[in-house]
Design a protein around this motif. Structure first.
Motif, PDB file in Angstrom:
ATOM      1  N   ILE A 182       0.848  -1.201   0.000  1.00 15.30           N
ATOM      2  CA  ILE A 182       0.000   0.000   0.000  1.00 15.30           C
ATOM      3  C   ILE A 182       0.882   1.248   0.000  1.00 15.30           C
ATOM      4  N   ASP A 183       1.972   1.204   0.771  1.00 16.71           N
ATOM      5  CA  ASP A 183       2.879   2.355   0.845  1.00 16.71           C
ATOM      6  C   ASP A 183       3.544   2.678  -0.490  1.00 16.71           C
ATOM      7  N   GLN A 184       3.594   1.729  -1.400  1.00 16.93           N
ATOM      8  CA  GLN A 184       4.199   1.964  -2.711  1.00 16.93           C
ATOM      9  C   GLN A 184       3.282   2.769  -3.641  1.00 16.93           C
ATOM     10  N   LEU A 185       2.019   2.892  -3.273  1.00 16.44           N
ATOM     11  CA  LEU A 185       1.065   3.639  -4.087  1.00 16.44           C
ATOM     12  C   LEU A 185       1.274   5.133  -3.920  1.00 16.44           C
ATOM     13  N   ASN A 186       1.015   5.882  -4.986  1.00 15.04           N
ATOM     14  CA  ASN A 186       1.034   7.341  -4.905  1.00 15.04           C
ATOM     15  C   ASN A 186      -0.139   7.865  -5.728  1.00 15.04           C
ATOM     16  N   PRO A 187      -0.464   9.139  -5.612  1.00 21.50           N
ATOM     17  CA  PRO A 187      -1.640   9.665  -6.313  1.00 21.50           C
ATOM     18  C   PRO A 187      -1.609   9.492  -7.825  1.00 21.50           C
ATOM     19  N   MET A 188      -0.435   9.268  -8.394  1.00 21.28           N
ATOM     20  CA  MET A 188      -0.307   9.138  -9.845  1.00 21.28           C
ATOM     21  C   MET A 188      -0.274   7.682 -10.303  1.00 21.28           C
ATOM     22  N   THR A 189      -0.356   6.725  -9.371  1.00 21.51           N
ATOM     23  CA  THR A 189      -0.326   5.313  -9.740  1.00 21.51           C
ATOM     24  C   THR A 189      -1.544   4.993 -10.600  1.00 21.51           C
ATOM     25  N   LEU A 190      -1.289   4.377 -11.752  1.00 22.90           N
ATOM     26  CA  LEU A 190      -2.361   4.063 -12.696  1.00 22.90           C
ATOM     27  C   LEU A 190      -2.756   2.595 -12.628  1.00 22.90           C
ATOM     28  N   SER A 191      -4.006   2.351 -12.910  1.00 21.22           N
ATOM     29  CA  SER A 191      -4.564   1.006 -12.943  1.00 21.22           C
ATOM     30  C   SER A 191      -4.103   0.276 -14.200  1.00 21.22           C
ATOM     31  N   GLN A 192      -3.806  -1.014 -14.061  1.00 22.57           N
ATOM     32  CA  GLN A 192      -3.443  -1.834 -15.215  1.00 22.57           C
ATOM     33  C   GLN A 192      -4.685  -2.424 -15.881  1.00 22.57           C
ATOM     34  N   TRP A 193      -5.811  -2.391 -15.177  1.00 25.51           N
ATOM     35  CA  TRP A 193      -7.096  -2.791 -15.747  1.00 25.51           C
ATOM     36  C   TRP A 193      -8.184  -2.156 -14.889  1.00 25.51           C
ATOM     37  N   GLY A 194      -9.391  -2.126 -15.396  1.00 24.49           N
ATOM     38  CA  GLY A 194     -10.523  -1.575 -14.644  1.00 24.49           C
ATOM     39  C   GLY A 194     -10.617  -0.069 -14.766  1.00 24.49           C
ATOM     40  N   VAL A 195     -11.581   0.503 -14.042  1.00 23.33           N
ATOM     41  CA  VAL A 195     -11.890   1.929 -14.190  1.00 23.33           C
ATOM     42  C   VAL A 195     -11.625   2.758 -12.937  1.00 23.33           C
ATOM     43  N   MET A 196     -11.279   2.130 -11.824  1.00 25.22           N
ATOM     44  CA  MET A 196     -11.072   2.889 -10.590  1.00 25.22           C
ATOM     45  C   MET A 196      -9.747   3.654 -10.613  1.00 25.22           C
ATOM     46  N   THR A 197      -9.751   4.784  -9.928  1.00 25.22           N
ATOM     47  CA  THR A 197      -8.497   5.480  -9.655  1.00 25.22           C
ATOM     48  C   THR A 197      -7.875   4.814  -8.429  1.00 25.22           C
ATOM     49  N   VAL A 198      -6.641   5.149  -8.138  1.00 27.57           N
ATOM     50  CA  VAL A 198      -5.967   4.556  -6.985  1.00 27.57           C
ATOM     51  C   VAL A 198      -6.681   4.939  -5.678  1.00 27.57           C
TER      52      VAL A 198
END
Length: 149
Positions: A17-33
């Motif tokens: 979870i800590d590796q996520l940032n506001p600019m992390t993009l989804s590899q599939w699906g429609v949700m934002t991080v």
């Protein structure tokens, strides 16, 4: 498979979870991080008795087969459907969603089985502590992979 009750397994999820940032993009699906992190809180809140979701009619016919799949070694596959109450239609604040998810995940290791207050899942029916753990771990793993971590 790891366990959220185990401090090491729990920390592995927290580190991802800590590796996520506001600019992390989804590899599939429609949700934002941010939506994903808020979405992941909902089933945990349900397990902890914070969120109450009415049983789905399918649970009366298919719960045991759903639980059998849950207890298999197979992980979730892409584009699975979700319970309507878990769909996040707004854009949560990234830090609030991240901190909220991390706090809920940490509760598994801190409180153990005592954290689980719900006995029934709206689709899977009656659940054991181990099944709640499997479900939450697979769900978190699925979405963290969705965002590349």
């Amino acid at each position: 498979m790891e366990s959220l009750y185990d401090p090491k397994g729990n920390q592995n999820i927290l580190d991802r979870i800590d590796q996520l940032n506001p600019m992390t993009l989804s590899q599939w699906g429609v949700m934002t991080v941010s939506q994903m992190m808020q979405h992941c809180q909902e089933p945990i809140k349900m397990a902890f008795g914070i969120l109450h979701v009415k049983p789905h009619w399918k649970s009366y016919f298919f719960a045991s087969s759903y639980r059998k799949k849950l207890n298999s070694a197979k992980l979730f596959h892409k584009d699975q459907s979700t319970i309507q109450e878990f769909i996040i239609k707004y854009e949560p604040k990234f830090d609030v969603a991240k901190d909220g998810l991390k706090a809920l995940v940490a509760t598994f290791a801190k409180d153990g089985h005592a954290a689980i207050k719900a006995t029934r899942h709206p689709l899977l029916g009656e659940m054991t502590y181990a099944e709640w753990d499997i479900l939450q771990w697979k769900h978190l793993d699925y979405h963290l992979k969705q965002f590349g971590v």
